[in-house]
Design a protein around this motif. Structure first.
Motif, PDB file in Angstrom:
ATOM      1  N   ALA A 181     -33.894 -16.108  -0.716  1.00 47.74           N
ATOM      2  CA  ALA A 181     -33.680 -15.439   0.571  1.00 47.74           C
ATOM      3  C   ALA A 181     -32.299 -14.820   0.660  1.00 47.74           C
ATOM      4  CB  ALA A 181     -33.888 -16.438   1.713  1.00 47.74           C
ATOM      5  N   GLU A 182     -31.335 -15.420   0.006  1.00 45.59           N
ATOM      6  CA  GLU A 182     -29.973 -14.879  -0.018  1.00 45.59           C
ATOM      7  C   GLU A 182     -29.973 -13.412  -0.430  1.00 45.59           C
ATOM      8  OE1 GLU A 182     -25.705 -14.870  -1.964  1.00 45.59           O
ATOM      9  OE2 GLU A 182     -26.501 -16.447  -0.710  1.00 45.59           O
ATOM     10  N   ASN A 183     -30.843 -13.064  -1.390  1.00 51.22           N
ATOM     11  CA  ASN A 183     -30.815 -11.716  -1.950  1.00 51.22           C
ATOM     12  C   ASN A 183     -31.459 -10.683  -1.044  1.00 51.22           C
ATOM     13  OD1 ASN A 183     -32.071  -9.743  -4.536  1.00 51.22           O
ATOM     14  ND2 ASN A 183     -29.890 -10.144  -4.264  1.00 51.22           N
ATOM     15  N   PHE A 184     -31.990 -11.107   0.097  1.00 50.99           N
ATOM     16  CA  PHE A 184     -32.509 -10.163   1.079  1.00 50.99           C
ATOM     17  C   PHE A 184     -31.607 -10.100   2.309  1.00 50.99           C
ATOM     18  CE2 PHE A 184     -36.085 -11.121  -1.581  1.00 50.99           C
ATOM     19  CZ  PHE A 184     -36.766  -9.918  -1.680  1.00 50.99           C
ATOM     20  N   ILE A 185     -30.456 -10.770   2.215  1.00 51.26           N
ATOM     21  CA  ILE A 185     -29.490 -10.754   3.309  1.00 51.26           C
ATOM     22  C   ILE A 185     -28.110 -10.323   2.802  1.00 51.26           C
ATOM     23  CG2 ILE A 185     -28.296 -12.155   5.036  1.00 51.26           C
ATOM     24  CD1 ILE A 185     -30.802 -13.930   5.144  1.00 51.26           C
ATOM     25  N   ALA A 186     -27.581 -11.045   1.827  1.00 54.31           N
ATOM     26  CA  ALA A 186     -26.213 -10.802   1.353  1.00 54.31           C
ATOM     27  C   ALA A 186     -25.963  -9.380   0.865  1.00 54.31           C
ATOM     28  CB  ALA A 186     -25.863 -11.813   0.256  1.00 54.31           C
ATOM     29  N   PRO A 187     -26.897  -8.733   0.139  1.00 56.84           N
ATOM     30  CA  PRO A 187     -26.591  -7.384  -0.366  1.00 56.84           C
ATOM     31  C   PRO A 187     -26.387  -6.330   0.719  1.00 56.84           C
ATOM     32  CG  PRO A 187     -28.420  -8.352  -1.596  1.00 56.84           C
ATOM     33  CD  PRO A 187     -28.182  -9.222  -0.392  1.00 56.84           C
ATOM     34  N   PHE A 188     -26.809  -6.618   1.959  1.00 58.85           N
ATOM     35  CA  PHE A 188     -26.788  -5.597   2.996  1.00 58.85           C
ATOM     36  C   PHE A 188     -25.669  -5.779   4.022  1.00 58.85           C
ATOM     37  CE2 PHE A 188     -31.380  -6.440   1.982  1.00 58.85           C
ATOM     38  CZ  PHE A 188     -31.480  -5.412   1.056  1.00 58.85           C
ATOM     39  N   VAL A 189     -24.905  -6.854   3.897  1.00 56.27           N
ATOM     40  CA  VAL A 189     -23.857  -7.123   4.879  1.00 56.27           C
ATOM     41  C   VAL A 189     -22.494  -7.149   4.204  1.00 56.27           C
ATOM     42  CG1 VAL A 189     -25.387  -8.374   6.449  1.00 56.27           C
ATOM     43  CG2 VAL A 189     -24.206  -9.630   4.646  1.00 56.27           C
ATOM     44  N   GLY A 190     -21.450  -7.057   5.021  1.00 58.41           N
ATOM     45  CA  GLY A 190     -20.093  -7.048   4.496  1.00 58.41           C
ATOM     46  C   GLY A 190     -19.565  -5.627   4.342  1.00 58.41           C
ATOM     47  N   GLU A 191     -18.288  -5.533   4.035  1.00 66.41           N
ATOM     48  CA  GLU A 191     -17.657  -4.227   3.876  1.00 66.41           C
ATOM     49  C   GLU A 191     -18.190  -3.489   2.662  1.00 66.41           C
ATOM     50  OE1 GLU A 191     -15.596  -2.600   5.910  1.00 66.41           O
ATOM     51  OE2 GLU A 191     -15.926  -4.235   7.333  1.00 66.41           O
ATOM     52  N   GLN A 192     -18.499  -4.237   1.602  1.00 71.25           N
ATOM     53  CA  GLN A 192     -19.035  -3.624   0.386  1.00 71.25           C
ATOM     54  C   GLN A 192     -20.455  -4.149   0.189  1.00 71.25           C
ATOM     55  OE1 GLN A 192     -17.452  -4.828  -3.515  1.00 71.25           O
ATOM     56  NE2 GLN A 192     -17.269  -2.657  -4.022  1.00 71.25           N
ATOM     57  N   ASN A 193     -21.433  -3.242   0.252  1.00 70.06           N
ATOM     58  CA  ASN A 193     -22.812  -3.703   0.137  1.00 70.06           C
ATOM     59  C   ASN A 193     -23.650  -2.660  -0.594  1.00 70.06           C
ATOM     60  OD1 ASN A 193     -23.871  -1.762   2.109  1.00 70.06           O
ATOM     61  ND2 ASN A 193     -22.842  -3.023   3.653  1.00 70.06           N
ATOM     62  N   ALA A 194     -24.905  -2.966  -0.790  1.00 70.90           N
ATOM     63  CA  ALA A 194     -25.791  -2.114  -1.580  1.00 70.90           C
ATOM     64  C   ALA A 194     -26.148  -0.812  -0.881  1.00 70.90           C
ATOM     65  CB  ALA A 194     -27.079  -2.876  -1.910  1.00 70.90           C
ATOM     66  N   LEU A 195     -25.837  -0.707   0.409  1.00 74.20           N
ATOM     67  CA  LEU A 195     -26.198   0.485   1.164  1.00 74.20           C
ATOM     68  C   LEU A 195     -25.084   1.511   1.230  1.00 74.20           C
ATOM     69  CD1 LEU A 195     -27.933  -1.359   4.136  1.00 74.20           C
ATOM     70  CD2 LEU A 195     -29.020  -0.307   2.145  1.00 74.20           C
ATOM     71  N   GLY A 196     -23.871   1.115   0.823  1.00 74.06           N
ATOM     72  CA  GLY A 196     -22.737   2.018   0.921  1.00 74.06           C
ATOM     73  C   GLY A 196     -22.286   2.237   2.354  1.00 74.06           C
ATOM     74  N   THR A 197     -22.856   1.489   3.300  1.00 75.66           N
ATOM     75  CA  THR A 197     -22.516   1.577   4.717  1.00 75.66           C
ATOM     76  C   THR A 197     -22.005   0.221   5.169  1.00 75.66           C
ATOM     77  OG1 THR A 197     -24.281   3.195   5.079  1.00 75.66           O
ATOM     78  CG2 THR A 197     -23.396   2.100   7.017  1.00 75.66           C
ATOM     79  N   PRO A 198     -20.717   0.070   5.433  1.00 72.77           N
ATOM     80  CA  PRO A 198     -20.185  -1.244   5.818  1.00 72.77           C
ATOM     81  C   PRO A 198     -20.946  -1.851   6.986  1.00 72.77           C
ATOM     82  CG  PRO A 198     -18.393   0.294   5.410  1.00 72.77           C
ATOM     83  CD  PRO A 198     -19.660   1.106   5.388  1.00 72.77           C
ATOM     84  N   TYR A 199     -21.232  -3.126   6.892  1.00 73.18           N
ATOM     85  CA  TYR A 199     -21.932  -3.849   7.962  1.00 73.18           C
ATOM     86  C   TYR A 199     -21.206  -5.170   8.178  1.00 73.18           C
ATOM     87  CZ  TYR A 199     -25.873  -6.071  10.490  1.00 73.18           C
ATOM     88  OH  TYR A 199     -26.665  -6.716  11.415  1.00 73.18           O
ATOM     89  N   PRO A 200     -20.138  -5.159   8.971  1.00 68.23           N
ATOM     90  CA  PRO A 200     -19.436  -6.419   9.253  1.00 68.23           C
ATOM     91  C   PRO A 200     -20.358  -7.371  10.000  1.00 68.23           C
ATOM     92  CG  PRO A 200     -18.131  -4.510   9.915  1.00 68.23           C
ATOM     93  CD  PRO A 200     -19.520  -4.011   9.649  1.00 68.23           C
ATOM     94  N   ALA A 201     -20.552  -8.532   9.437  1.00 67.37           N
ATOM     95  CA  ALA A 201     -21.373  -9.560  10.067  1.00 67.37           C
ATOM     96  C   ALA A 201     -20.668 -10.883   9.782  1.00 67.37           C
ATOM     97  CB  ALA A 201     -22.792  -9.549   9.519  1.00 67.37           C
ATOM     98  N   PRO A 202     -19.558 -11.143  10.483  1.00 71.53           N
ATOM     99  CA  PRO A 202     -18.673 -12.256  10.100  1.00 71.53           C
ATOM    100  C   PRO A 202     -19.327 -13.625  10.086  1.00 71.53           C
ATOM    101  CG  PRO A 202     -18.073 -11.328  12.247  1.00 71.53           C
ATOM    102  CD  PRO A 202     -19.031 -10.390  11.618  1.00 71.53           C
ATOM    103  N   ARG A 203     -20.278 -13.864  10.991  1.00 75.12           N
ATOM    104  CA  ARG A 203     -20.910 -15.188  10.959  1.00 75.12           C
ATOM    105  C   ARG A 203     -21.793 -15.336   9.720  1.00 75.12           C
ATOM    106  NH1 ARG A 203     -21.655 -19.900  12.925  1.00 75.12           N
ATOM    107  NH2 ARG A 203     -23.736 -20.859  13.010  1.00 75.12           N
ATOM    108  N   ILE A 204     -22.443 -14.254   9.321  1.00 73.79           N
ATOM    109  CA  ILE A 204     -23.272 -14.320   8.112  1.00 73.79           C
ATOM    110  C   ILE A 204     -22.394 -14.459   6.878  1.00 73.79           C
ATOM    111  CG2 ILE A 204     -24.918 -13.096   6.654  1.00 73.79           C
ATOM    112  CD1 ILE A 204     -26.061 -11.794   9.135  1.00 73.79           C
ATOM    113  N   THR A 205     -21.415 -13.550   6.737  1.00 72.68           N
ATOM    114  CA  THR A 205     -20.602 -13.535   5.512  1.00 72.68           C
ATOM    115  C   THR A 205     -19.581 -14.657   5.461  1.00 72.68           C
ATOM    116  OG1 THR A 205     -19.055 -11.958   6.524  1.00 72.68           O
ATOM    117  CG2 THR A 205     -20.880 -11.053   5.237  1.00 72.68           C
TER     118      THR A 205
END
Length: 526
Positions: A429-453
């Motif tokens: 399940a990690e691999n369907f959440i972690a790649p899409f959040v944070g300043e650097q992610n698989a989408l090239g669009t930063p997604y700050p999600a501090p509680r998740i990351t």
């Protein structure tokens, strides 16, 4: 860096391959008596350099490069491949040690040692392609080597999923003498240590793979050569299968072709293999867009989108509606979007917009790629446009590009709303959440999600027993639902169509749904 000795080694390697192929041609038991097995797909690589890829290019990489760990048939957790042994050295999941097989070489005879492993992974971080695989290495602090065979990964925080990361094709081992440390390799040459060598490559057309006689790993090859042909659409690919121009189809079968094959396969001397899949399709909202950046707009879209209609009308029920970024079948899956939004409802969507002071039609531009996810992508987006505009709340413009320019566009943040598919790096399940959040992610669009990351993912990574992290993943998915930055649409099934004389299709998909070509064979030859 190139030198004469390396050129001589390569000449010897080519001579060796020619002699082996010649001997095989004399053997009545060789699967090459009728030429290589030809596999068709609509998913062409965007690059041949592992440091640049966090996409479907991995399907080729798995077969021509090698990683320390990988997935033997039937395995759901990584096992040693280039490595003889790998394990955490402490109970805190902070230090991970691997020991290579003795006598490892690349396909051209150059030595593959601990230095090459360290160089390959350091290179990913050094080049740091936007939206590239460096995002997988967030928990890695540094790498050290001991002698020629021992590699030690020192993590900056506990990470029980790190072995899964090392098993992704992004962590393919490359030769330091062939791949520059601070730039991507631009030509069509590959020097790996995987089960196959890349004999030739024509971008967007085909890749010719031949058995790597120097390979040392778990894969037992059931054929001597595979040619992968890249198609623009499912129809042309299935026609080639029916006309015996190819032996197997994978990735990109359109729903009408699947339905047709289901009803006619036995009459046409074909077989259709169906398996559970973890591929997902979803929409991404760009927070910098003046409309897609508004939470009320995103929630209104989520309230209107009719997933069952897309699954039935466009995909002929060959996919299932998905209400969470984590697909069914993985520990931690929820139905968060259905729980919060229920069935499509225009009145509720209108109230969401009105409560935010939005009273007129919202203009949205939806982007999709024309040649990556199959022939239904365009009809899918036409259906999305129909649903949104029929609500009376949106005016939708559709735009599209081929994958290579499409990918560059979303990494630059050019699209207000765009479609993406996701084939998992590893089955967690990690691999369907972690790649899409944070300043650097698989989408090239930063997604700050501090509680998740900062809280939920670190907590889950301390736990080696993944059944004990359901609570963290449920909370993370609820945050994604509340933000509505990512809107899951459907979860796919896996279909392989093949000539009736091909075997191994059932075993050819690894847990991340990448085809391991070495499993394929001709029934009359083995």
């Amino acid at each position: 860096m190139f030198n004469r000795n390396r050129s001589l080694r390569r000449l010897a390697a080519v001579t060796s391959l020619s002699l082996v192929a010649g001997c095989g041609a004399l053997s009545s038991g060789s699967s090459e008596d009728r030429g290589p097995i030809v596999v068709g797909t609509t998913s062409a690589p965007s690059t041949l350099d592992p440091a640049a890829s966090w996409d479907g290019s991995w399907e080729l990489f798995r077969n021509i490069y090698q990683t320390l760990l990988s997935y033997p048939t039937g395995a759901s957790v990584p096992q040693p491949d280039a490595a003889d042994y790998c394990a955490f050295t402490d109970a805190t999941n902070l230090t991970y040690r691997c020991v290579l097989h003795k006598g490892m070489t690349f396909s051209d005879g150059a030595v593959l040692d601990a230095r090459a492993v360290k160089y390959s992974i350091d290179r990913i971080r050094g080049i740091n392609v936007p939206g590239g695989p460096a995002g997988l290495l967030g928990s890695l602090d540094r790498i050290s080597t001991r002698g020629d065979r021992e590699v030690v990964f020192h993590l900056n925080k506990p990470d029980a999923t790190f072995p899964f990361v090392l098993a992704t094709p992004a962590m393919s081992i490359v030769d330091p003498d062939d791949y520059p440390a601070h730039a991507l390799r631009k030509d069509d040459k590959v020097f790996g240590s995987g089960p196959y060598s890349l004999k030739s490559y024509e971008e967007g057309k085909q890749a010719e793979l031949v058995r790597n006689t120097r390979y040392k790993g778990f894969a037992g090859l059931h054929n001597d050569a595979v040619t992968i042909r890249y198609f623009q659409d499912s129809g042309a690919m299935v026609s080639a299968l029916r006309e015996k121009q190819i032996d197997v189809t994978y990735r990109g079968l359109a729903a009408p072709d699947i339905v047709s094959l289901q009803s006619k396969a036995s009459k046409e001397s074909l077989q259709l293999i169906e398996g559970a899949g973890t591929e997902i399709s979803y929409l991404v909202f760009n927070p910098k867009d003046p409309w897609a950046g508004k939470l009320a707009v995103r929630r209104a879209v989520a309230q209107i989108v009719d997933r069952p209609a897309i699954a039935h009308k466009v995909y002929k029920d060959t996919v299932d509606p998905l209400y969470s970024m984590v697909p069914k079948g993985l520990t931690g899956h929820t139905t968060g979007f259905f729980d919060d939004y229920g069935d499509p409802n225009t009145s509720k969507a209108r109230k969401i917009l009105q409560d935010a002071g939005i009273t007129g039609r919202v203009p949205l531009t939806l982007w999709y790629t024309t040649d990556r996810y199959g022939s239904e992508t365009a009809p899918e987006f036409q259906e999305l446009k129909r649903q949104l505009e029929n609500s009376g709340l949106f005016t939708v413009t559709l735009k599209s590009r081929p994958w290579k320019t499409y990918e560059a566009g979303y990494r630059k943040g050019e699209y207000p709303v765009f479609g993406r598919g996701w084939f998992p790096d590893f089955p967690d399940a990690e691999n369907f959440i972690a790649p899409f959040v944070g300043e650097q992610n698989a989408l090239g669009t930063p997604y700050p999600a501090p509680r998740i990351t900062g809280v939920l993912l670190p907590e889950s990574r301390r736990e080696s027993d993944r059944a004990n992290v359901v609570k963290q993943f449920e909370q993370a998915q609820q945050i994604l639902v509340d933000d509505a930055r990512l809107l899951p649409l459907w979860q796919g099934k896996q279909f392989i169509a093949a000539s009736e004389d091909i075997s191994g299709g059932e075993q050819a998909l690894d847990p991340s749904t990448i085809m391991t070509m070495w499993q394929l064979s001709r029934k009359t030859s083995w």
